[in-house]
Design an enzyme around this catalytic site. Structure first.
Site: not given
Ligand code: APR
Length: 309
Positions: A120-121, A34, A12, A152, A89, A14, A176
């Site tokens: 991940t959060n 992913d 995604g 920040r 939550r 991040v 955090h």
């Molecule tokens: N296996 C692999 N990838 C997965 C799985 C899994 N079981 N479940 C979800 N994903 C992938 C999603 O398909 C998605 O592409 O995790 C990715 C998450 O990306 P985004 O939704 O874009 O989230 P992002 O903004 O990257 O944030 C990711 O980092 O900062 C933290 O709070 C934020 O928890 C969040 C994490």
């Protein structure tokens, strides 16, 4: 010498941005993973096609198969789902714990010597999940939060005083979340504490903005959360480890008595090198700071208690 290999789980915002930074710095070959088919392959190919223009020769592979991640030096975990409207939550914790636990198990099995960086959060809780799922020692399971929070704080201090961010250092402690503890007396401009440069009400305003920094971005973006600064912060930890730089960076760390905390992930300054966590950098807290730190620690403890058994 074999090249370093970093696996980034979650393609995604991040994850992909972190992969881009690592590859473009030529720091390591990157495997982007992913659960969605095509997503890591597409982003991986797109990133690889930027390489001739950028001029780096890191290999980038997008995949859904953990076999491709084997032998990684570092595993960055960004997979998860964001909190959706109506979701409690605790629901979010249960869902992301399932995701993080699953991916860490798969990745750790084929990279038994890797260092895991959790992004991940809710961060501190997901660190616990990752440590359990991997069975790795605390030296090799760290969370990225403090680097972002202090970045920040540095940004806000630099803007307030009209100075370069490069000359600003900031110190944050604790979980955090909005209970994090920005330590202003250790936050400096060219070595001078900001408490000597700004009136208390301005210092407090900058601290509060820092503690709510994530929410501020979410409020502006409406959908999604911050990713440029989180990716840059994750990169800084990867760089410190792979290049054995012994950087002193605030990281979510499993404490075993340091700062009076035992058996909990909390953000504290640590020395980061090729072994991962090499030393906890312990400091004395004032009575007031101790109260704020304890509050933050208790908030983390409550979240960990919400983990499904
Ligand atoms: N296996 C692999 N990838 C997965 C799985 C899994 N079981 N479940 C979800 N994903 C992938 C999603 O398909 C998605 O592409 O995790 C990715 C998450 O990306 P985004 O939704 O874009 O989230 P992002 O903004 O990257 O944030 C990711 O980092 O900062 C933290 O709070 C934020 O928890 C969040 C994490």
């Amino acid at each position: 010498m074999a090249r370093n290999k970093v696996t980034v789980i979650g393609a995604g915002n991040v994850g992909a941005t972190t992969a881009q930074r690592i590859a473009e710095a030529g720091l390591a070959d990157v495997v982007l993973v992913d659960i969605v088919e095509g997503l890591p392959q597409g982003k991986g190919l797109d990133l690889a096609e930027a390489a001739p223009v950028v001029g780096h020769d890191a290999a980038i592979l997008g995949t859904n198969d953990y076999a491709d991640t084997a032998g990684s030096d570092i595993i960055v975990v960004t997979s998860g789902i964001p909190r959706k409207p109506g979701m409690s939550r605790d629901d979010l914790i249960a869902t992301n714990a399932g995701i993080v636990g699953g991916v860490v198990k798969s990745a750790a099995a084929v990279s038994p010597d890797a260092i895991i960086i959790v992004v991940t959060n809710p961060l501190d809780v997901m660190c616990h999940v990752a440590m359990q799922a991997s069975g790795f020692p605390r030296e090799r399971v760290l969370g990225m939060a403090g680097v972002l929070d202090s970045a920040r704080f540095r940004t806000f201090i630099a803007r307030e005083l009209g100075v370069s961010v490069v000359d600003v250092h900031a110190f944050v402690l604790g979980g955090h979340g909005d209970t994090m503890v920005p330590l202003s007396r250790y936050s400096t401009v060219a070595g001078v504490p900001i408490t000597e440069l700004l009136p208390p009400d301005r210092v407090k305003a900058l601290e509060d903005r820092t503690a709510n920094g994530g929410a501020e971005i979410v409020g502006l973006l409406k959908t999604g959360s911050a990713f440029y600064a989180p990716a840059a912060s994750t990169f800084e930890m990867v760089d410190a480890i792979l290049r054995d730089r012994k950087r002193v960076l605030p990281c979510a760390t499993y404490l075993t008595g340091e700062f009076g905390v035992d058996g909990l992930y909390v953000g504290v300054p640590v020395v980061l090198g090729r072994g991962g966590l090499e030393r906890v950098f312990e400091i004395e807290l004032t009575a007031e700071e101790r109260v704020a730190f304890d509050k933050s620690v208790n908030a983390v403890r409550e979240l960990v208690a919400a983990l499904p058994a």
